[in-house]
Scaffold this motif. Structure first.
Motif, short mmCIF file in Angstrom:
data_model
loop_
_atom_site.label_atom_id
_atom_site.label_comp_id
_atom_site.label_asym_id
_atom_site.label_seq_id
_atom_site.Cartn_x
_atom_site.Cartn_y
_atom_site.Cartn_z
N UNK A 461 28.95 -2.12 -0.14
CA UNK A 461 28.19 -3.43 0.19
C UNK A 461 27.10 -3.86 -0.83
N UNK A 462 26.13 -2.61 -1.06
CA UNK A 462 25.14 -2.85 -1.83
C UNK A 462 25.58 -3.19 -3.40
N UNK A 463 26.53 -2.83 -3.69
CA UNK A 463 27.11 -2.89 -5.13
C UNK A 463 27.46 -4.23 -5.18
N UNK A 464 28.33 -4.75 -4.24
CA UNK A 464 28.69 -6.23 -4.38
C UNK A 464 27.73 -7.17 -4.14
N UNK A 465 26.66 -7.00 -3.44
CA UNK A 465 25.40 -7.90 -3.35
C UNK A 465 24.42 -7.45 -4.68
N UNK A 466 24.54 -6.56 -5.47
CA UNK A 466 23.67 -6.14 -6.45
C UNK A 466 22.54 -5.56 -5.99
N UNK A 467 22.49 -4.79 -4.79
CA UNK A 467 21.29 -4.41 -4.28
C UNK A 467 21.36 -2.78 -4.02
N UNK A 468 22.05 -2.14 -4.91
CA UNK A 468 22.60 -0.52 -4.84
C UNK A 468 21.59 0.06 -5.67
N UNK A 469 20.18 0.45 -5.41
CA UNK A 469 19.50 1.23 -6.30
C UNK A 469 20.08 2.64 -6.80
N UNK A 470 20.97 3.18 -5.85
CA UNK A 470 21.47 4.52 -6.11
C UNK A 470 22.45 4.21 -7.42
N UNK A 471 22.95 3.14 -7.87
CA UNK A 471 23.95 2.74 -8.89
C UNK A 471 23.26 2.26 -9.98
N UNK A 472 21.87 2.09 -9.96
CA UNK A 472 20.99 1.74 -11.04
C UNK A 472 20.79 0.20 -10.93
N UNK A 473 21.27 -0.48 -9.86
CA UNK A 473 20.95 -1.80 -9.72
C UNK A 473 19.42 -2.06 -9.13
N UNK A 474 18.83 -2.99 -9.75
CA UNK A 474 17.56 -3.35 -9.07
C UNK A 474 17.57 -3.80 -7.52
N UNK A 475 17.81 -5.19 -7.73
CA UNK A 475 18.01 -6.00 -6.17
C UNK A 475 16.73 -5.69 -5.51
N UNK A 476 17.20 -6.03 -4.25
CA UNK A 476 15.84 -6.20 -3.15
C UNK A 476 15.86 -5.10 -2.17
N UNK A 477 14.78 -4.16 -2.19
CA UNK A 477 14.83 -3.03 -1.36
C UNK A 477 14.93 -3.36 0.24
N UNK A 478 14.41 -4.61 0.50
CA UNK A 478 14.63 -5.15 1.98
C UNK A 478 16.13 -4.96 2.13
N UNK A 479 16.78 -5.73 1.41
CA UNK A 479 18.57 -5.84 1.76
C UNK A 479 19.02 -4.37 1.78
N UNK A 480 18.48 -3.58 0.56
CA UNK A 480 19.27 -2.07 0.77
C UNK A 480 18.93 -1.66 2.11
N UNK A 481 17.61 -1.46 2.41
CA UNK A 481 17.40 -0.69 3.50
C UNK A 481 18.37 -1.39 4.96
N UNK A 482 18.19 -2.68 4.75
CA UNK A 482 18.86 -3.21 6.08
C UNK A 482 20.25 -3.09 6.10
N UNK A 483 20.89 -2.91 5.00
CA UNK A 483 22.37 -2.41 4.91
C UNK A 483 22.47 -0.95 5.45
N UNK A 484 21.38 -0.11 5.30
CA UNK A 484 21.44 1.32 5.71
C UNK A 484 21.37 1.31 6.90
N UNK A 485 20.33 0.44 7.70
CA UNK A 485 19.97 0.46 9.04
C UNK A 485 21.31 -0.39 9.76
N UNK A 486 22.05 -1.05 9.37
CA UNK A 486 23.48 -1.49 10.00
C UNK A 486 24.41 -0.33 9.85
#
Length: 510
Positions: A461-486
């Motif tokens: 989901x992070x890759x689809x939203x462009x917020x997956x830093x593990x894959x080298x995407x910049x994105x929004x840390x809040x969105x990435x951590x929120x996905x992790x919480x979910x």
């Protein structure tokens, strides 16, 4: 446990036809020719439950309640499906209630008072287990000094690789040692532990050589010491020598704190040297702890030292998935965002508490099985216990997390992503409690599947939203951590779903 008013017993949907007997009356020609005679035909049962009662009666002559009957039926291979197909009852508990009722009243003079459950290891043992979280955090005191020596390139990858290998290796070793101890082979258990501790540095050398292009000799040396510490500390925790471990690493903690305050070159060398000596002292103490068990005589072994490969595969898979679950979300922030990287500290500090509450679950369930008189009440009581324990396991890291967030906010280092990531690690404490219960039931397949699903969902989901830093995407840390919480909240639900078929089986608590 049940009476005639129980709908699960009287309802014809759950109860098959009653026992049938045939008694013939006098024939007409007999009455005419002589005195009346009564012919008794053999008692014939068409109810399979009667046959089941007679089969289990010898082993259940001292049954206290229907829960004990259910335990015997489950141990004999009866499942809810066999209860439905072969006997016409909804589940094993309802069948056990009927079997217990048909076994008749307690014979006069038969004392069936259950014995009290054995007590736990005592307050000292509880404190020792709770202290594990603090012991897990101790090595991190040397991290700033090691970072200054090793440098940033390759450090995160080297730490994660060594941590994952050590996590898996120590888990396999601990599982094997406890298995041998349960088989009455403490000498063999000590042999496995010593072998693992002595081979850990060699494993670290192999991993370090693979990382030479990314960090050179300092990074390889760090990985050797990291793996050695993980296996040596496993020995000390196995033999309940927590205070030895704390004493060995106390100098590293002190000099690491001094380096954080001063930051000088000399202080850095002292901190790194103290950490290295602490690891060596931990290894020596762990090997010394195995000496007493190594002298114990045991019968000629009939089982191999290592468990069967399916069990080992399950333990390895669980360790790999656990490490991936924890590391994949934090790796992108370890060197760039302190508040997100520090979010795991409350979880690690509270892991000893989670282990302690898990160890108390069995005793609580045994006590509940002796108090409960209705099978459905036992299952409901088990889930209430799990709910209370999960809440307790969430409360401890929540308090620690609040203290951490307050300190970061005071220092001006707190961000919204740090708050969300801390909440995710608080939720992970509840997930790990459920995971430990699943491990106790041997459900490694469900554990690995559940963790794989949530990891893929978080990264995908992070890759689809462009917020997956593990894959080298910049994105929004809040969105990435929120996905992790979910994903962690989903993991809790999946673990609870995996417990549903097995946690209420009373045979596990008899």
């Amino acid at each position: 446990m049940t009476d005639a008013s129980d709908p699960e017993v009287t309802d014809p949907l759950f109860r098959p036809t009653a026992t049938m007997t045939t008694e013939a009356g006098p024939r007409a020609d007999d009455r005419a020719d002589g005195p009346e005679r009564t012919i008794l035909l053999p008692r014939i049962s068409t109810d399979p439950v009667d046959d089941l009662v007679e089969r289990v009666r010898p082993q259940l002559t001292r049954a206290v309640d229907a829960l004990q009957v259910a335990a015997a039926l489950e141990a004999d291979g009866h499942t809810d499906r066999t209860a439905q197909v072969e006997y016409g009852y909804r589940d094993v508990f309802v069948l056990a209630a009927e079997v217990f009722r048909r076994m008749g009243p307690i014979p006069p003079g038969d004392d069936r008072t259950p014995t009290a459950p054995t007590t736990g290891p005592g307050r000292r043992g509880d404190l020792r287990t709770i202290s594990h979280g603090l012991l897990y955090v101790l090595p991190s005191a040397a991290f700033p000094a090691v970072l200054a020596v090793v440098g940033r390139p390759g450090l995160v990858l080297g730490m994660i690789l060594a941590g994952t290998v050590g996590w898996i290796y120590s888990g396999v070793v601990a599982y094997s040692a406890f298995r041998l101890l349960g088989l009455g082979r403490p000498r063999s258990a000590s042999r496995v532990l010593r072998l693992a501790a002595l081979t850990a540095p060699l494993l670290g050398v192999a991993a370090g050589v693979a990382m030479l292009p990314y960090g050179g000799v300092p990074l390889a040396a760090m990985m050797v010491f990291q793996l050695t510490y993980q296996l040596a500390s496993t020995l000390l925790l196995f033999y309940r020598r927590e205070w030895w471990l704390a004493a060995a690493m106390l100098p590293a903690l002190l000099f690491g704190a001094i380096f954080l305050v001063s930051g000088g070159v000399a202080q850095r060398r002292w901190a790194v040297g103290a950490a290295a000596l602490g690891v060596l002292a931990t290894l020596a103490a762990g090997l010394w702890a195995t000496r007493s068990a190594a002298r114990v005589e045991e019968p000629t072994p009939r089982d191999p030292l290592w468990p069967p490969w399916p069990a080992l595969l399950g333990v390895v898979g669980y360790g790999l998935c656990s490490a991936t679950l924890l590391f994949h979300a934090q790796a992108p922030y370890l060197l760039g965002q302190l508040d997100v990287a520090a979010a795991a500290v409350p979880l690690i500090l509270s892991m000893g508490f989670v282990e302690w509450r898990t160890s108390r679950f069995w005793a609580s369930a045994v006590a509940l099985s002796r108090r409960a008189r209705v099978p459905s009440g036992f299952v409901a009581g088990v889930w209430r216990t799990i709910g209370r324990e999960v809440a307790a396991c969430l409360s401890v890291p929540a308090v620690l997390g609040a203290v951490l967030l307050a300190g970061l906010a005071y220092a001006g280092l707190l961000s919204a992503a740090g708050v969300v990531m801390t909440a995710a690690h608080v939720a992970l404490a509840g997930a790990y409690y459920l995971a430990f219960l699943l491990v106790g039931r041997g459900r490694y397949g469900w554990l690995c599947l559940s963790m794989t699903v949530v990891i893929v969902l978080h990264v995908g989901l992070g890759a689809l939203l462009g917020v997956a830093p593990l894959l080298g995407q910049g994105g929004d840390p809040v969105a990435d951590t929120s996905l992790y919480l979910g994903s962690v909240l989903l993991l809790q639900a999946l673990f609870a779903l995996g417990l549903a078929p097995v946690i209420g089986q009373v045979r596990h608590y008899r």
